[in-house]
Design a protein around this motif. Structure first.
Motif, PDB file in Angstrom:
ATOM      1  N   ASP A  25       0.803  -1.223   0.000  1.00 34.37           N
ATOM      2  CA  ASP A  25       0.000   0.000   0.000  1.00 34.37           C
ATOM      3  C   ASP A  25       0.838   1.276   0.000  1.00 34.37           C
ATOM      4  OD1 ASP A  25      -2.678   0.543  -0.357  1.00 34.37           O
ATOM      5  OD2 ASP A  25      -2.931   1.210   1.717  1.00 34.37           O
ATOM      6  N   ASN A 112     -11.856   6.074   4.280  1.00 30.94           N
ATOM      7  CA  ASN A 112     -12.623   5.399   3.229  1.00 30.94           C
ATOM      8  C   ASN A 112     -13.032   6.354   2.112  1.00 30.94           C
ATOM      9  OD1 ASN A 112     -12.324   3.250   4.891  1.00 30.94           O
ATOM     10  ND2 ASN A 112     -14.497   2.994   5.397  1.00 30.94           N
ATOM     11  N   ARG A 234     -16.184   2.381  -4.880  1.00 36.19           N
ATOM     12  CA  ARG A 234     -14.803   1.864  -4.792  1.00 36.19           C
ATOM     13  C   ARG A 234     -14.760   0.524  -5.517  1.00 36.19           C
ATOM     14  NH1 ARG A 234     -10.444   1.740  -0.650  1.00 36.19           N
ATOM     15  NH2 ARG A 234      -8.618   1.329  -1.950  1.00 36.19           N
ATOM     16  N   TYR A 320     -17.491  -0.661   3.343  1.00 32.36           N
ATOM     17  CA  TYR A 320     -16.055  -0.766   3.066  1.00 32.36           C
ATOM     18  C   TYR A 320     -15.475  -2.098   3.517  1.00 32.36           C
ATOM     19  CZ  TYR A 320     -11.034  -0.199   3.342  1.00 32.36           C
ATOM     20  OH  TYR A 320      -9.687  -0.384   3.184  1.00 32.36           O
ATOM     21  N   GLN A 325      -8.398  -2.524  -1.072  1.00 29.57           N
ATOM     22  CA  GLN A 325      -7.033  -1.996  -1.139  1.00 29.57           C
ATOM     23  C   GLN A 325      -6.225  -2.700  -2.242  1.00 29.57           C
ATOM     24  OE1 GLN A 325      -4.885  -1.256   2.618  1.00 29.57           O
ATOM     25  NE2 GLN A 325      -3.419  -2.808   1.948  1.00 29.57           N
ATOM     26  N   LYS A 328      -5.800  -1.448  -5.959  1.00 29.01           N
ATOM     27  CA  LYS A 328      -4.784  -0.441  -6.313  1.00 29.01           C
ATOM     28  C   LYS A 328      -3.564  -1.074  -6.970  1.00 29.01           C
ATOM     29  CE  LYS A 328      -4.686   1.670  -2.126  1.00 29.01           C
ATOM     30  NZ  LYS A 328      -4.475   2.685  -1.076  1.00 29.01           N
TER      31      LYS A 328
HETATM   32  N1  ARG Z   1      -5.368   1.633   2.528  1.00 27.50           N
HETATM   33  C1  ARG Z   1      -6.770   1.582   2.683  1.00 27.50           C
HETATM   34  C2  ARG Z   1      -7.446   1.205   1.364  1.00 27.50           C
HETATM   35  O1  ARG Z   1      -6.851   1.340   0.347  1.00 27.50           O
HETATM   36  C3  ARG Z   1      -7.263   2.901   3.125  1.00 27.50           C
HETATM   37  C4  ARG Z   1      -8.581   2.868   3.807  1.00 27.50           C
HETATM   38  C5  ARG Z   1      -8.453   2.265   5.150  1.00 27.50           C
HETATM   39  N2  ARG Z   1      -9.740   2.177   5.802  1.00 27.50           N
HETATM   40  C6  ARG Z   1      -9.998   1.278   6.741  1.00 27.50           C
HETATM   41  N3  ARG Z   1     -11.181   1.285   7.234  1.00 27.50           N
HETATM   42  N4  ARG Z   1      -9.112   0.398   7.129  1.00 27.50           N
HETATM   43  O2  ARG Z   1      -8.543   0.734   1.365  1.00 27.50           O
END
Ligand code: ARG
Length: 448
Positions: A25, A112, A234, A320, A325, A328
């Protein structure tokens, strides 16, 4: 080292768990740094209008964010060891400079919606570059089509010689394909160009956020209104953009396959200058079209992108999840891959040389059979009888081709309609709101 975490409550996280959950990440988030800062600029401007940030505090924060933006632009932005992501790094940098003030910027927001926003701002920029590079290739193909519009070549069905075609048609076909791909990219742009900021963790906020204001400040066409839907975006945005990239990639890889085949000695329709070919370590005569082979493979790989994204996200319910993640890692690098392919294809398609007298070879004589059938039909013989007569002439070895062909309808060898195709492309290009986005971003950075 213990990680600096926005959610730290004083208890250590297992180092292996931490390594696994952060994964790649940090590497990916560096690409998002500029956009994360832009998003924060819009967010705090809005916060200052609802008194969550003081009028005196705002300029301090904006000035420091601008410094971080510059760092990111110069490629100097780093996510330090132990810092979880770009969002944490920006907040850490602000806090180091401005103390507690730096900690205020996260009100009414979650990582998020922050990462959702970053991905949209990043993708907007990438879509713009892809659109411009695709337009370049389109223009080269239209130019080549016009340049070679009178040079005939065989057309194939089942890879068997079929009917007369031309280099005007061949180049122009791929140009028109790109014009359609651009429509898909425009749809992806429209879905990308809606503001998710303010959806917070996916359920909004009790602060009276002014979402219209951040929408305008960031130059978005509109917002993703429903906060639950905004979070559902997303992966959906990425998938849609990936489909558009896959469309362009499909056009390029099909053209690359044609080109590989046509450079083979058994076809010999096109030739690459020596400096565009590669050699063999054992066969001294070889001049291989590796560029076309690699673009074909890379573009085929890009076509797996929508499927990969769908496999990562398809069975997730709303809300979420950290699964997102991982998108990406496959999505972000694919832009550069497609851009490389577009650039190389532009280069090689400008260099390509075509053979002028392909149809003098007797093995292509039969591609003129339909011309002869049509000539007889035009002179009054029923089509089926004419078909039979020409068929028998061919069987008996009496067929003499008339190579002087006249195709006049739209899109045929004699009437390519490249002007119409160019107009379609132009109309699509004009529908992208690049300028509005550029102006808004510039205004925001310069705090105008
Ligand atoms: N690195 C995380 C992603 O890309 C960022 C968001 C993190 N949010 C969470 N609730 N852990 O999704």
């Amino acid at each position: 080292m213990m990680a600096q975490k926005l959610w730290d409550k004083g208890k250590a996280t297992d180092a292996e768990i931490e390594k696994f959950t952060v994964g790649r990440d940090r590497e990916m988030d560096v690409y998002l740094a500029k956009y994360d800062v832009l998003g924060s600029m819009a967010h705090i401007k809005m916060l200052s209008t609802i008194d969550l940030i003081g009028k005196d505090e705002l300029p301090l924060l904006l000035a420091e964010l601008k410094n971080i933006y510059k760092l990111a632009e110069e490629g100097e932005f780093v996510i330090e060891d132990g810092v979880e992501d770009v969002h944490s790094q920006v907040e850490l940098m602000l806090t180091r400079k401005l103390g507690d003030l730096g900690k205020k910027i996260h009100s009414g927001r979650s990582r998020n919606d922050q990462v959702l926003l970053d991905m949209k701002l990043y993708s907007r920029d990438q879509i713009k570059i892809i659109a411009q590079d695709t337009l370049k290739l389109f223009n080269i193909l239209i130019h080549q089509s016009e340049e070679h519009k009178n040079i005939l070549m065989p057309g194939y069905t089942h890879l068997q010689i079929a009917m007369p075609s031309s280099f005007g048609l061949w180049f122009g076909a791929y140009a028109e394909s790109l014009a359609d791909d651009m429509e898909v990219l425009l749809a992806a742009w429209k879905i990308t160009n809606r503001n998710p900021l303010g959806s917070a963790a996916g359920y909004g906020s009790s602060f009276p956020l002014n979402r219209q204001m951040t929408t305008d400040l960031l130059g978005f066409d509109s917002m993703d209104y429903n906060v639950v839907y905004a979070q559902m975006g997303r992966g959906k945005m990425e998938k849609t953009v990936a489909f558009a990239m896959a469309s362009i990639a499909a056009t390029i890889s099909k053209m690359a396959f044609d080109a590989c085949m046509f450079t083979s000695q058994n076809f010999g329709f096109i030739k690459l200058p020596d400096e565009c070919t590669t050699g063999s370590s054992i066969m001294p005569h070889k001049k291989n079209p590796d560029v076309f082979e690699l673009t074909r493979a890379k573009c085929n790989k890009i076509q797996t992108l929508p499927q990969q994204i769908m496999m990562i996200m398809n069975n997730l319910p709303s809300g979420y999840f950290r699964d997102l993640q991982i998108i990406k890692e496959i999505f972000i690098p694919s832009f550069e891959e497609l851009r490389d392919c577009l650039k190389m294809t532009c280069h090689i398609m400008s260099e390509i040389k075509v053979k002028e007298d392909i149809l003098d070879d007797k093995k292509y004589d039969y591609i003129f059979s339909v011309e002869e059938v049509n000539r007889l039909a035009k002179n009054g013989m029923p089509f089926r009888d004419a078909y039979k007569k020409v068929g028998l002439d061919i069987e008996n070895g009496n067929f003499v081709p008339n190579k002087d062909i006249h195709h006049t309808h739209e899109g045929s060898t004699g009437n390519l309609c490249n002007d119409k195709i160019s107009l379609l492309m132009q109309n699509t290009m004009d529908s992208f709101t690049f300028k509005k986005v550029n102006d808004a971003e510039k205004k925001l950075i310069d705090n105008k």
